[in-house]
Design an enzyme around this catalytic site. Sequence first.
Site, PDB file in Angstrom:
ATOM      1  N   ILE A 179       0.849  -1.196   0.000  1.00 57.15           N
ATOM      2  CA  ILE A 179       0.000   0.000   0.000  1.00 57.15           C
ATOM      3  C   ILE A 179       0.886   1.247   0.000  1.00 57.15           C
ATOM      4  CG2 ILE A 179      -1.886   1.216   1.125  1.00 57.15           C
ATOM      5  CD1 ILE A 179      -2.618  -1.581   0.108  1.00 57.15           C
ATOM      6  N   ASP A 180       1.914   1.251   0.823  1.00 63.45           N
ATOM      7  CA  ASP A 180       2.858   2.368   0.817  1.00 63.45           C
ATOM      8  C   ASP A 180       3.490   2.545  -0.555  1.00 63.45           C
ATOM      9  OD1 ASP A 180       2.611   3.291   3.371  1.00 63.45           O
ATOM     10  OD2 ASP A 180       4.366   2.282   4.158  1.00 63.45           O
ATOM     11  N   LEU A 181       3.983   1.451  -1.125  1.00 67.51           N
ATOM     12  CA  LEU A 181       4.677   1.546  -2.411  1.00 67.51           C
ATOM     13  C   LEU A 181       3.739   2.015  -3.511  1.00 67.51           C
ATOM     14  CD1 LEU A 181       6.796  -1.732  -2.173  1.00 67.51           C
ATOM     15  CD2 LEU A 181       7.567   0.613  -1.788  1.00 67.51           C
ATOM     16  N   GLY A 184       3.099   5.662  -3.137  1.00 68.44           N
ATOM     17  CA  GLY A 184       4.204   6.427  -3.696  1.00 68.44           C
ATOM     18  C   GLY A 184       4.136   6.527  -5.210  1.00 68.44           C
ATOM     19  N   SER A 407       2.659   5.763   6.875  1.00 68.71           N
ATOM     20  CA  SER A 407       3.934   5.171   6.509  1.00 68.71           C
ATOM     21  C   SER A 407       4.243   5.410   5.074  1.00 68.71           C
ATOM     22  CB  SER A 407       3.910   3.679   6.805  1.00 68.71           C
ATOM     23  OG  SER A 407       2.828   3.032   6.209  1.00 68.71           O
TER      24      SER A 407
END
Length: 407
Positions: A179-181, A184, A407
């Site tokens: 999810i973070d990646l 981004g 995050s």
Amino acid sequence: MLDNALAGIKVIDLSRILAGPWCTQNLADLGAEVIKVEQPGRGDDTRQWGPPYLEDKATGEQLSAYFSCCNRGKVSVAVDFSSAEGAAAIRELVRDADVLVENYKAGSLAKYGLDFPSLQALNPRLVYLSITGYGQTGPMADKPGYDYVFQGMGGLMSYTGQPDGEPGAGPLRTGVAVIDLSTGLYATSALLAALFQRHTTGRGQYIDIALLDVAVAMNANQGANYLVSGKNPERSGNAHPNCAPYEVFRCADGHLILAIGNDGQFRRFCAVAGHPEWADDPRFRSNALRIVNLPALRGLLQEAFPTRTRRAWTDAFDQANVPWGPIHSLQEVFAHPQVKHRRLLQVVHDPRLGEVPTVRNPMLSGSGRNPSSVLAPPLLSGALHLPPPAGLEQSAPATRHPSTSSS
């Protein structure tokens, strides 16, 4: 070449952890000047997220591998913007910047005059991107959040893992912070679109990116399956929800991935397996039928695969043009000839850390850029300390720093 596509673009990076830094590392890889703002003496939380660590042999200062994965190509500056001097220093940086990225809790930066309306007044061309857990508005806008939370909340974990009744059954997160990646990557696309639009409008804009939004969007075909059928997808282990057979099978000496995407491929597979009759079996003639009758088909395949070695199967698959794949360790990944050919391992040099291994940005795999021109992830002790703007009255710094949003 794309590695210079953003030359002349100045980015102020107030983000920490992974989603924001992954975005700003993309911008740095594309040639932007990225100034990473860190808290003096502490820096980004992920500097301590280890082991393993890279180490300055002369001083013993350590830099975590985690931090190194998403902070290549940046210059670090140490600024406590909870003080009047620090906030003023950031505003000076922003005056001629093109982009600002932050991931503090919604509304946190307004008290320091670092919110979008305040900075837009200084620089109307500024593109300002906020990454939060839940977005800038709504009943949960004030809550912090991390990738793991959104893998569960957004639905991903509900259909990831072994099905009920199987060994190890239960919800399962992915091995990296997807999810973070993905946040981004969405953020990178949004910023590039805003910079493109600025050529027409002459003005920057505010972009609100939420990890929850990304988590929901990432359900992709699973989300569409639910919206069309009204049925929640179930955990299916390594099987695909819409294609069959499309999963992992155990051979005589290990595992492989069989990835059948159409009926022609299935017919060729059946011939290789020595069972051409399977392709004409009324239960398996089409992909839709194979999905409905997957338990029966899986049982046949689980009997067939252990009769041969992986090499025997895969050599036959290659000759018959049947899609398959190996399951590699990371050691095998970086030793693979295709990975080497694509130059995905990129070693950059730092005078204090020595050689720093990183992974080349996939957008630049065809680039001839020399790794010697790439900045290694910065050590905290090497961060620049900005002097207070001229004429600013000295004041005592505030005692707390804005809390992490996501995050």
